[in-house]
Write an enzyme that holds these catalytic residues in place. Sequence first.
Site, PDB file in Angstrom:
ATOM      1  N   ILE A 254       0.824  -1.208   0.000  1.00 10.92           N
ATOM      2  CA  ILE A 254       0.000   0.000   0.000  1.00 10.92           C
ATOM      3  C   ILE A 254       0.859   1.259   0.000  1.00 10.92           C
ATOM      4  O   ILE A 254       0.561   2.228  -0.694  1.00 10.92           O
ATOM      5  CB  ILE A 254      -0.970   0.010   1.208  1.00 10.92           C
ATOM      6  CG1 ILE A 254      -1.776  -1.300   1.301  1.00 10.92           C
ATOM      7  CG2 ILE A 254      -1.903   1.231   1.156  1.00 10.92           C
ATOM      8  CD1 ILE A 254      -2.633  -1.630   0.100  1.00 10.92           C
TER       9      ILE A 254
ATOM     10  N   LEU B 191       1.679   3.090   2.821  1.00 10.22           N
ATOM     11  CA  LEU B 191       1.265   4.050   3.853  1.00 10.22           C
ATOM     12  C   LEU B 191       0.388   5.169   3.304  1.00 10.22           C
ATOM     13  O   LEU B 191       0.560   6.343   3.655  1.00 10.22           O
ATOM     14  CB  LEU B 191       2.499   4.601   4.589  1.00 10.22           C
ATOM     15  CG  LEU B 191       3.217   3.550   5.445  1.00 10.22           C
ATOM     16  CD1 LEU B 191       4.617   4.006   5.835  1.00 10.22           C
ATOM     17  CD2 LEU B 191       2.415   3.218   6.704  1.00 10.22           C
TER      18      LEU B 191
ATOM     19  N   ASN C  43       4.373   1.972  14.660  1.00  7.04           N
ATOM     20  CA  ASN C  43       4.703   1.041  13.578  1.00  7.04           C
ATOM     21  C   ASN C  43       6.106   1.350  13.073  1.00  7.04           C
ATOM     22  O   ASN C  43       6.299   2.273  12.280  1.00  7.04           O
ATOM     23  CB  ASN C  43       3.671   1.178  12.456  1.00  7.04           C
ATOM     24  CG  ASN C  43       3.942   0.228  11.308  1.00  7.04           C
ATOM     25  OD1 ASN C  43       4.817  -0.637  11.394  1.00  7.04           O
ATOM     26  ND2 ASN C  43       3.209   0.386  10.221  1.00  7.04           N
TER      27      ASN C  43
ATOM     28  N   CYS D  83       6.921  -1.195   8.989  1.00  7.63           N
ATOM     29  CA  CYS D  83       6.266  -1.255   7.683  1.00  7.63           C
ATOM     30  C   CYS D  83       7.285  -1.715   6.654  1.00  7.63           C
ATOM     31  O   CYS D  83       8.345  -1.102   6.509  1.00  7.63           O
ATOM     32  CB  CYS D  83       5.711   0.117   7.283  1.00  7.63           C
ATOM     33  SG  CYS D  83       5.072   0.076   5.592  1.00  7.63           S
TER      34      CYS D  83
ATOM     35  N   LYS E  37       5.304  -1.968  17.312  1.00  5.80           N
ATOM     36  CA  LYS E  37       5.027  -3.083  16.400  1.00  5.80           C
ATOM     37  C   LYS E  37       6.316  -3.580  15.754  1.00  5.80           C
ATOM     38  O   LYS E  37       7.012  -2.841  15.059  1.00  5.80           O
ATOM     39  CB  LYS E  37       4.016  -2.667  15.337  1.00  5.80           C
ATOM     40  CG  LYS E  37       3.580  -3.855  14.482  1.00  5.80           C
ATOM     41  CD  LYS E  37       2.177  -3.690  14.004  1.00  5.80           C
ATOM     42  CE  LYS E  37       1.681  -4.859  13.200  1.00  5.80           C
ATOM     43  NZ  LYS E  37       0.364  -4.582  12.640  1.00  5.80           N
TER      44      LYS E  37
ATOM     45  N   GLY F  89      -1.276 -12.137  13.339  1.00  9.37           N
ATOM     46  CA  GLY F  89      -0.615 -12.908  12.287  1.00  9.37           C
ATOM     47  C   GLY F  89      -1.481 -14.090  11.916  1.00  9.37           C
ATOM     48  O   GLY F  89      -1.450 -15.129  12.572  1.00  9.37           O
ATOM     49  N   GLY F  90      -2.328 -13.907  10.911  1.00  7.29           N
ATOM     50  CA  GLY F  90      -3.077 -15.028  10.349  1.00  7.29           C
ATOM     51  C   GLY F  90      -4.180 -15.598  11.210  1.00  7.29           C
ATOM     52  O   GLY F  90      -4.565 -16.754  11.021  1.00  7.29           O
TER      53      GLY F  90
ATOM     54  N   GLY G 272      -6.638  -9.316  11.260  1.00  2.00           N
ATOM     55  CA  GLY G 272      -6.344  -8.471  10.110  1.00  2.00           C
ATOM     56  C   GLY G 272      -6.851  -8.997   8.787  1.00  2.00           C
ATOM     57  O   GLY G 272      -7.995  -8.750   8.395  1.00  2.00           O
TER      58      GLY G 272
HETATM   59  C1  DHB Z   1       1.824  -0.844   5.071  1.00  2.95           C
HETATM   60  C2  DHB Z   1       1.973  -2.204   5.076  1.00  2.95           C
HETATM   61  C3  DHB Z   1       2.242  -2.839   6.257  1.00  2.95           C
HETATM   62  O1  DHB Z   1       2.377  -4.192   6.347  1.00  2.95           O
HETATM   63  C4  DHB Z   1       2.367  -2.105   7.389  1.00  2.95           C
HETATM   64  O2  DHB Z   1       2.634  -2.696   8.546  1.00  2.95           O
HETATM   65  C5  DHB Z   1       2.205  -0.761   7.375  1.00  2.95           C
HETATM   66  C6  DHB Z   1       1.928  -0.128   6.190  1.00  2.95           C
HETATM   67  C7  DHB Z   1       1.572  -0.105   3.838  1.00  2.95           C
HETATM   68  O3  DHB Z   1       2.121  -0.465   2.808  1.00  2.95           O
HETATM   69  O4  DHB Z   1       0.869   0.905   3.877  1.00  2.95           O
END
Ligand code: DHB
Length: 321
Positions: free
Chosen positions: A72, A74, A128, A131, A168, A247-248, A269
């Site tokens: 993604i 962020l 976080n 990421c 995290k 996690g899963g 998640g």
């Molecule tokens: C994004 C992906 C992740 O796994 C994460 O922990 C935080 C951000 C991302 O790409 O936005």
Amino acid sequence: MGVDLRTRLAHVELPNPILTASGCAGSGRELAQFFDVSKIGAIVTKSVMLAPRAGRPTPRMAETPGGMLNSIGLQGPGIDAFLQRDLPWLLSRGARAVVSIAAGTARDYAELAARLSDASGVTAVEVNISCPNVEDRGQVFACDPAAASAVVEGVRGSLRYDVPVFVKLSPDVTDIVAIAGACVDAGADGLSMINTLLGMAIDTQTMRPVLAGVTGGLSGPAIRPIAVRCIWQVHEAYPEVPIIGMGGVRTGRDAFELILAGASMVSVGTTIFHDPSACVRILRELEEELASRGIERLGDAIGVAHEPRRMPGRRLSGNVQ
Ligand code: DHB
């Protein structure tokens, strides 16, 4: 059934241990059409940065065996819009908000923490530092104890009130216990484990990477044994430090497994994407798992897998294990 599901997010009590996982439920609004967002332990919001951000080009998601990849980058509205729009909405619904923050420098993390201090109603902050989808692997602070420690110290120093700070962590490290220790020493109240693992898929038709961002974070059932292992190792080393496990997790039994490893809370998640009401279902299933074993309090199950095993028919003295 009447199982006591209360748990502690450090010094803050939650009515139950099931949370959303950051990034899988936006700021909670999308989920409100499926269930009452005040009924789960807390909503963990998508990591917010200082400035609004468009994220990476598409495609950003890919299915994999037993999981998915996301890249993604962020994407998000930035802290100002989050504080003006998203946080008040969550609070108006009676939800508890765990706010995930992300940044490219320790200074920006500290600035985000200061901004959150000015808002009221933040139940906890999830920092976080893991990421996987950042331009520079040097920005994955969770891969280096000194870098992780600098971020946590900055956040702790900027928070003007005693909101719990959870950090995290990434499983993509050689020694997650060393990173956990650095975060705890720097002032973290608790740890969230695990973030996605760095993965990649190649389309054999086009013979090119599937994701526009090339690499992405792997999540879903495929990573659950890694989450169990990380939670186990850190709880073994730091039994007093609360852990949000993720996690899963797809079922109450999966959540129970993370709790037995040492998690006091469990974030849900990837499974939300095909079952948007998964959190309330998993909460109900977890209660059934506990009740069916005669466990009256969630707290009695946390970390139980670490205890010496009682062999049927043997006395506890001496011959345990
Ligand atoms: C994004 C992906 C992740 O796994 C994460 O922990 C935080 C951000 C991302 O790409 O936005």
